[in-house]
Design a protein around this motif. Structure first.
Motif, mmCIF file in Angstrom:
data_model
loop_
_atom_site.group_PDB
_atom_site.id
_atom_site.type_symbol
_atom_site.label_atom_id
_atom_site.label_comp_id
_atom_site.label_asym_id
_atom_site.label_seq_id
_atom_site.Cartn_x
_atom_site.Cartn_y
_atom_site.Cartn_z
ATOM 1 N N THR A 14 -5.282 6.171 6.701
ATOM 2 C CA THR A 14 -4.464 6.222 5.636
ATOM 3 C C THR A 14 -3.240 5.840 5.897
ATOM 4 O O THR A 14 -2.693 6.054 7.135
ATOM 5 C CB THR A 14 -4.211 7.505 4.636
ATOM 6 O OG1 THR A 14 -3.952 8.591 5.712
ATOM 7 C CG2 THR A 14 -5.871 8.039 4.192
ATOM 8 N N GLN A 26 -2.364 6.102 0.969
ATOM 9 C CA GLN A 26 -3.550 5.573 0.256
ATOM 10 C C GLN A 26 -4.288 5.171 1.449
ATOM 11 O O GLN A 26 -3.924 4.957 2.557
ATOM 12 C CB GLN A 26 -3.333 4.393 -0.455
ATOM 13 C CG GLN A 26 -2.869 4.967 -1.793
ATOM 14 C CD GLN A 26 -2.642 3.495 -2.868
ATOM 15 O OE1 GLN A 26 -2.550 2.463 -2.291
ATOM 16 N NE2 GLN A 26 -2.418 3.933 -3.907
ATOM 17 N N ARG A 27 -5.688 4.844 1.291
ATOM 18 C CA ARG A 27 -6.581 4.198 2.430
ATOM 19 C C ARG A 27 -6.363 3.007 2.708
ATOM 20 O O ARG A 27 -6.183 2.076 1.996
ATOM 21 C CB ARG A 27 -8.163 4.263 1.871
ATOM 22 C CG ARG A 27 -9.023 3.957 2.645
ATOM 23 C CD ARG A 27 -10.604 4.297 2.134
ATOM 24 N NE ARG A 27 -11.658 3.877 3.260
ATOM 25 C CZ ARG A 27 -12.066 2.687 3.291
ATOM 26 N NH1 ARG A 27 -11.756 1.684 2.677
ATOM 27 N NH2 ARG A 27 -13.144 2.376 4.130
ATOM 28 N N LEU A 49 0.957 -1.258 -0.131
ATOM 29 C CA LEU A 49 0.052 0.032 -0.132
ATOM 30 C C LEU A 49 0.739 1.257 0.023
ATOM 31 O O LEU A 49 1.644 1.249 0.827
ATOM 32 C CB LEU A 49 -0.928 0.051 1.348
ATOM 33 C CG LEU A 49 -2.060 1.009 1.124
ATOM 34 C CD1 LEU A 49 -3.020 0.755 0.202
ATOM 35 C CD2 LEU A 49 -2.686 1.016 2.539
ATOM 36 N N GLU A 50 0.675 2.279 -1.039
ATOM 37 C CA GLU A 50 1.373 3.212 -1.097
ATOM 38 C C GLU A 50 1.066 4.169 0.041
ATOM 39 O O GLU A 50 -0.010 4.558 0.569
ATOM 40 C CB GLU A 50 1.425 4.063 -2.442
ATOM 41 C CG GLU A 50 1.936 2.981 -3.412
ATOM 42 C CD GLU A 50 1.745 3.697 -4.820
ATOM 43 O OE1 GLU A 50 2.539 3.062 -5.796
ATOM 44 O OE2 GLU A 50 1.382 4.871 -4.902
#
Length: 1317
Positions: A98, A61-62, A57-58
């Motif tokens: 996030t 991001q959520r 996950l970047e």
């Protein structure tokens, strides 16, 4: 306010959350009432215990959604806490969580955070939330137990397992399944690529045969690739590579090889036994084995022997050059290795050695009874000979019937000997010749005729002594000659001379006169006094002849005259009288020398010498031309060659010697041979010469010690790595033979040397390396070492040295490295933007990235992960992917000369740093980006856009600053580099007769920028001459605004409409009325002509007469089409459309044409009024008739209009005939027609307005050709005013003629080919 649906307690929630079921709401519906009964306001609560978050996950991001339930519907505030809460950020109002810091499942697969919710009334509620990090394929396989290296024997069997590698992938599932492949084999070749293969378990298998002589070392690049997995929603395969080093162990499988072939030497005959001839050397081609070599001679019955250990060839038996079949003896020498090869066979090799046996003066001359050249000297020599001679024969007369040949089998100067006489009658004779070289015929000549007296003795005896002065021990041979005397009669013819000395040149042709006449006197008379001549003995007649009557002596056979075979001939010239009494005289015929013999080289010259010594030798040669003459005088010189400057030779004696000692290392020849060509020449005319090669073999001496390539070496090795390769040292030996240049390495005893081993290996002749490695039985501990390095001394020893002092040493520092476990970091200062100019104006290094690593030992390399190309804010695709390359050392290099700002102005490199020494933990830095900004360069030339319209100018009505044409150009560069300025380079008027006239300052250009382009407005700069006919060719130049400036040019053709096309329209209205109605008039004229109407002037006229109508004003105008054509007065006069004519008459038009108008008299004025009324009445009647006709045919015309409408929808101007006009003239070709002349065209294009073919009009007249006509709205308004009689007619015409509504004020009909200018 209704509460949201709740999830059941303990429900697993993914990163994006999962909606709660309807059953969850029903199960908790009583909870709020219970809480309300207790406190009055219920506290919120969470219904989530576990969430899943992917590790890729970047940031930003959520990750997941916090959702708490509050029965009261109070606004909720969310927060998170705990040691691991720094990974996330939460929106307090929405509960949207996030990612703030990157996740790594391999480091932290599961952790817990505290989630808090506060409703503003009750105390905050907290709960532990378990975060499970989902695996993604973000790890490449990592090879274990590096480095990989082993040694194998060269005879390893096919399909044997060489080594097993293992790579571990810390991901899960397919992403952790590793497969292996061999990507590269060093050295690279077609065979080596298939020499090995690798099994799925990492075992490397041999797939071919090995050969130590071909390669002693292989390095295999092994690729480990995982089974693939999702990363950033893309199926990704990770891979890594390492090298497996294979050292080949040599085995005895090759035969030995002789060095410095071919071998040749020389030795004198009769030399003592044991004399050394030369030494041959062979080496074991299995350099890693280096077996002992023994030598032997396989020839049978040769007088030579060879040392089995050293290869030295010596004389083992007596040598007699004359008894040998050839003076060159060939020996076959075999070299055998001590031990059998791997096949159980003897390893051996053979070579041929040529030994030249040189001559020694060990033979005395002997006598033989024969005649040259048919002598056989292999028979026994003779000592007794017999001959006869007439008594009292003249002096120098030879003894007849005597054939003696003397021969010495020695060679060259060793075959020189002298002849002289002994015995009781030796004083009466002499021997000829007195000196002979090798072989020669011997004659006895009368020296004292008085002693040759038959009455004294019938027989005379002499001994011929042959004395070899160069051999005093066995010098002489004796031949006894018995001479029988022949009695003679008296009163013989007498010659004036007893002896005639004659001479003749050798090789003289047959018939050459030696003496014109030699005559004898006989006192007898008559027949007894008649003398005839003949030569004696008879054998001489093969060579010479005499004229029987005159006594002239001539050559009988010139081919037998060879001075080198015989230089003097003696003959009796017999004069016989009629009574058969004869008188004789002696003819001594000397054969004069002709330089026809080239020098003869005696001996061969193959010299062997050790390096560092001088060479001296004597070139021996003879010349069989006349001794003592210029023809036999010899000279010597060295011909130019590679080594001619290293030697000198005595020009007279032939003694050659080197100028300085010879150095074997200075010779490029592998055999160490020096070849010098010597020319031996005589001084005769023509000069003759012979060449001889002197071959000098320089033996190599071990006179050079090994030399290390570096003054010192510094290596590093990881702790606890037994058997690991530390590094390689290299040394060379300048000696030229392999045995003298062989080097072995060893470690000098000292502190720490016992921890290491060194192994020697051969690189190339005279070039060896030593592989330094950790002793496999030793383990080095970095923590227990006081000093983190070892100081070693490596010795390089020449194994062939006579003394062990020929060594060299070098210091080697070995650093012990600690295990690496910290990831590297790229310094932010090195990630600042980089500016690079386009078009390869910058080459090589443009930026240097810097990274740091806290580990004590690290090796940082940079890796490029992605390249992104942008042009402005948009993606530029893949255009820049090969513009730059990131080197492992962090150097950003320009990799292409095709960098183009116009394609891409920003390149973003995604990169990271890798620590190659990392043993534990993450070896990579965080991914970073480097922006490379492309700087624009003025590299584009302005580009003119195509011109699609024709430009026309009417000089008479073209004021200064009037725009007559436009150009448009673009430049792909930016800023000033793409700013365009137009200028006029030249203006040329091409007249109708073809003559060109240049003009200056006639036009000017004004530059105006537009979006993405520039427009040049061509304007009139000075008044134009309306009388000129032709077209202006205007050359316009566009130039950008930054040096180096780029320019482009284009040529515009501006057609000029001269005054011959000016049409005078006379009106009965006043000037003011015409001016007020000018727009209506122009609309009407445009409607009928489809041409642009340019009004030049409106003025009043007096005393003019156009017809019978009084004209009050005149309008002068031009009718011009957009294709460069115009109407003259004749073409305009054809216009007779009644409707438009009625309109123009209403506007006051009286006369079309240049007719002169004069003021009428009273008489003519009355006639004019009457005629005008009549004309007006006629016109009125015509109009009424036309209206009546149109009204009666209205219904039929409507039907025709519908047919025409259908036909018009399918008709395109492109279907009409195209025909070019003739430029500069008022003519047109037969393929087109002027639209005003109603010339008939193809009737197939009739639109059906007429039922009969007689009324077919030109289709072209229906097209729109208005040039600069009024605007569309104005035109429609004018057409509305010109009402037709019947409204239905307008409907018909509008439907038929206006199928294609004009959208511009100018119209182009491509079917017109009317009058071109």
């Amino acid at each position: 306010m209704s509460a949201p649906a709740l999830a059941p307690m303990g429900t697993m929630v993914h990163c994006r959350g999962r909606p709660a079921g309807r059953m969850a709401w029903r199960s908790l519906v009583l909870l709020p009432f219970f809480l309300a009964a207790v406190s009055g306001n219920t506290v919120p609560f969470f219904n989530m215990t576990v969430v899943y978050v992917p590790e890729d996950l970047e940031l930003g991001q959520r990750a997941f959604q916090l959702m708490a339930i509050d029965i009261d519907g109070d606004p909720l505030t969310y927060s998170i806490s705990g040691p691991d809460a720094f990974y996330f950020s939460v929106n307090a109002q929405t509960g949207n969580v996030t990612l703030r810091n990157s996740l790594d499942r391999e480091l932290l697969p599961k952790f817990t955070i505290i989630v808090n919710v506060f409703d503003g009334k009750n105390e905050a509620i907290s709960k532990k939330l378990t975060i499970i990090v989902e695996d993604r394929n973000d790890n490449a396989p990592v090879f274990q137990n590096l480095p990989y290296e082993t040694s194998i024997s060269e005879n390893m069997k096919l399909n044997s397992i060489i080594y097993t590698v293992f790579a571990n992938d810390s991901d899960t599932g397919n992403a952790s399944k590793v497969s292996y492949s061999i990507e590269e084999v060093i050295p690279d070749s077609r065979k080596n690529r298939w020499l090995f293969y690798i099994l799925p378990n990492g075992s490397v298998v041999l797939n071919g045969s090995l050969d130590y002589a071909t390669n002693t070392f292989y390095q295999l690049k092994i690729l480990a690739k995982d089974g693939g997995g999702w990363l950033h929603n893309v199926l990704t395969f990770q891979q890594s590579s390492t090298y497996l080093s294979l050292t080949i162990r040599d085995l005895p499988n090759l035969d030995p090889r002789f060095l410095n072939e071919p071998y040749s030497g020389s030795v004198p005959e009769n030399c003592t036994l044991g004399t050394t001839v030369l030494t041959v050397t062979a080496v074991d081609r299995d350099t890693g084995v280096n077996d002992e070599i023994s030598y032997s001679i396989t020839n049978a019955s040769v007088p030579f022997a060879i040392s089995a250990t050293t290869g030295t060839i010596t004389v083992s038996g007596p040598l007699d050059r004359e008894q040998l079949p050839s003076e060159e003896v060939l020996l076959e020498v075999t070299a055998r290795e001590k031990n059998l090869d791997i096949h159980g066979k003897v390893a051996q090799a053979s070579t041929m050695v040529a030994v030249m046996v040189t001559d020694v003066n060990d033979n005395k001359p002997q006598f033989y009874r024969c005649s040259l050249p048919s002598c056989d000297f292999s028979t026994s020599a003779q000592n007794n000979f017999r001959g006869n001679i007439i008594e009292h024969s003249s002096s120098r007369l030879p003894v007849s019937n005597l054939s003696i040949v003397a021969h010495d089998p020695d060679k060259g100067i060793n075959s020189n000997y002298e002849l002289y006489l002994q015995g009781p009658n030796a004083s009466a004779f002499t021997v000829s010749p007195t000196k002979i070289v090798g072989t020669g015929e011997v004659q006895l000549l009368v020296q004292d005729p008085s002693s040759v007296d038959y009455e004294i003795s019938h027989v005379m005896v002499v001994q011929i002594i042959a004395n070899d002065t160069g051999n005093p021990m066995d010098c002489c041979s004796t031949a006894t000659v018995t001479i029988n005397l022949i009695d003679s009669n008296d009163h013989i013819p007498e010659f004036p001379q007893s002896t005639y000395n004659l001479s003749v040149m050798e090789n003289s042709p047959t018939g050459t006169i030696i003496s014109p006449n030699i005559t004898a006197y006989d006192p007898d008379s008559g027949v007894l006094g008649q003398i005839t001549y003949q030569l004696l003995p008879e054998s001489i007649r093969k060579i010479f002849t005499v004229n029987a009557m005159t006594g002239a002596v001539l050559v009988q056979n010139g081919s037998l005259l060879d001075r080198e075979t015989r230089s003097i001939y003696y003959a009796n010239l017999q004069a016989k009288d009629g009574g058969n009494l004869v008188g004789t005289t002696v003819l001594e015929i000397t054969v004069l020398d002709d330089n026809d013999m080239a020098p003869i080289i005696t001996g061969s010259y193959f010299i062997s010498v050790e390096e560092g010594q001088n060479v001296r030798t004597q070139i021996q040669a003879i010349d069989n031309d006349e001794p003592g003459s210029r023809n036999s005088e010899l000279g010597f010189k060295i011909l130019p060659g590679p080594f001619s400057n290293n030697f000198t030779i005595n020009a007279a004696t032939g003694e050659m010697h080197s100028k300085e000692p010879l150095d074997r290392e200075a010779l490029e020849d592998e055999r160490g041979q020096v070849v010098v060509t010597v020319e031996v020449y005589d001084h005769g005319v023509p000069q003759l010469h012979t060449l001889v090669n002197v071959t000098i073999t320089v033996g190599d001496m071990n006179d050079n010690a090994p030399v290390f390539l570096n003054q010192s070496y510094e290596f590093s090795v990881f702790e606890d790595s037994p058997g690991s390769l530390v590094g390689e040292v290299e040394a060379t030996d300048a000696d030229r033979t392999e045995i003298n240049s062989r080097i072995s390495f060893l470690l000098q005893r000292g502190s720490g040397s016992s921890n290491f081993l060194i192994r020697s290996f051969h690189v190339e002749p005279g070039y060896y390396g030593g592989q330094l490695s950790v002793d496999p039985d030793m383990s080095l501990d970095y923590d227990t070492l006081q000093q983190k390095f070892f100081f070693l001394v490596v010795l390089a020893e020449n194994t062939a040295a006579d003394n062990m002092g020929d060594t060299a040493n070098v210091s080697v520092v070995v650093h012990i490295l600690d295990i690496n476990d910290e990831p590297p970091t790229i310094l932010p200062a090195s990630l600042q933007d980089v500016h690079v100019s386009e078009n390869g104006t910058q080459q090589g290094l443009v930026h240097m990235l810097v990274a740091s690593d806290p580990d004590t030992n690290h090796s940082l390399v940079f890796e490029e992960l992605a390249v992104t190309c942008f042009k402005g804010a948009s993606s530029a695709g893949e255009v820049c992917w090969d513009w730059f390359v990131l080197a492992p050392n962090g150097s950003v290099l320009v990799n292409s000369s095709d960098i183009d700002y116009e394609l891409c102005d920003r390149v973003v490199l995604t990169l990271r740093a890798e620590d190659l020494y990392t043993k534990k933990g993450n070896r990579y830095s965080q991914n970073e980006t480097l922006r490379i900004l492309i700087t624009d360069v003025n590299d584009n030339t302005p580009l003119f856009l195509p011109i699609l319209q024709t430009f026309v100018v009417v000089p008479e009505i073209s004021p200064v600053d009037l725009q007559v044409a436009t150009v448009k150009a673009t430049d792909a560069d930016s800023g000033l580099r793409g700013t365009i300025t137009f200028s006029i380079v030249s203006v040329v008027l091409v007249e109708d007769n073809g003559v060109s006239r240049p003009f200056k300052n006639l036009f000017k250009v004004v530059t105006t920028p537009e979006q993405d382009s520039y427009v040049g407005s061509i304007q009139v700069a000075n008044n134009l001459d309306g009388s000129l006919k032709g077209q202006y060719q205007v050359t316009v130049e566009a130039q950008d605004s930054e040096e180096p400036a780029h320019t482009a040019q284009t040529v515009l053709n501006i057609f000029t409409v001269d005054q011959s096309y000016r049409v005078r329209l006379q009106f009965t209205k006043t000037v003011d009325e015409v001016q007020s109605n000018s727009e209506k008039i122009k609309v009407a004229l445009t409607t009928v002509t489809k041409a642009g109407v340019y009004v030049a002037a409106i003025q009043s006229i007096e005393d003019t007469r156009a017809s019978q109508v009084e004209a009050k004003s005149v309008m002068e105008a031009y009718f011009v089409y957009s294709n460069g054509t115009a109407l003259d007065v004749n073409q305009l006069s054809v216009c007779c459309d009644p409707l438009v004519l009625a309109e123009l008459v209403n506007l006051g038009l009286a006369v079309i044409g240049p007719g002169e108008v004069v003021k009428p008299t009273r008489e003519t004025e009355l006639i004019g009024i009457i005629a005008g009324l009549a004309a007006f009445l006629l016109i009125f009647i015509l109009i009424m008739t036309l209206i009546l006709v149109l009204t009666t045919r209205s219904y039929k015309r409507k039907l025709s209009a519908m047919k025409a409408l259908k036909a018009a929808t399918t008709f395109s101007p492109a279907m009409a005939q195209q025909g070019a006009g003739i430029p500069g003239t008022n003519q047109y070709n037969a393929e087109g027609a002027n639209p005003m002349l109603n010339l008939s065209l193809d009737p197939s294009h009739d639109l059906g307005f007429h039922e009969d073919s007689s009324s077919v009009a030109s289709v072209n007249s229906l097209d729109e050709n208005t040039v600069n006509a009024p605007g569309d709205n104005n035109l429609k308004a004018m057409q509305g005013k010109a009402q037709l009689t019947d409204p239905t007619d307008e409907e018909v015409l509008v439907a038929a003629l206006n199928l294609k509504e004009p959208t511009k004020t100018a119209y182009i009909n491509t079917t017109f080919t009317t009058t071109d200018l």
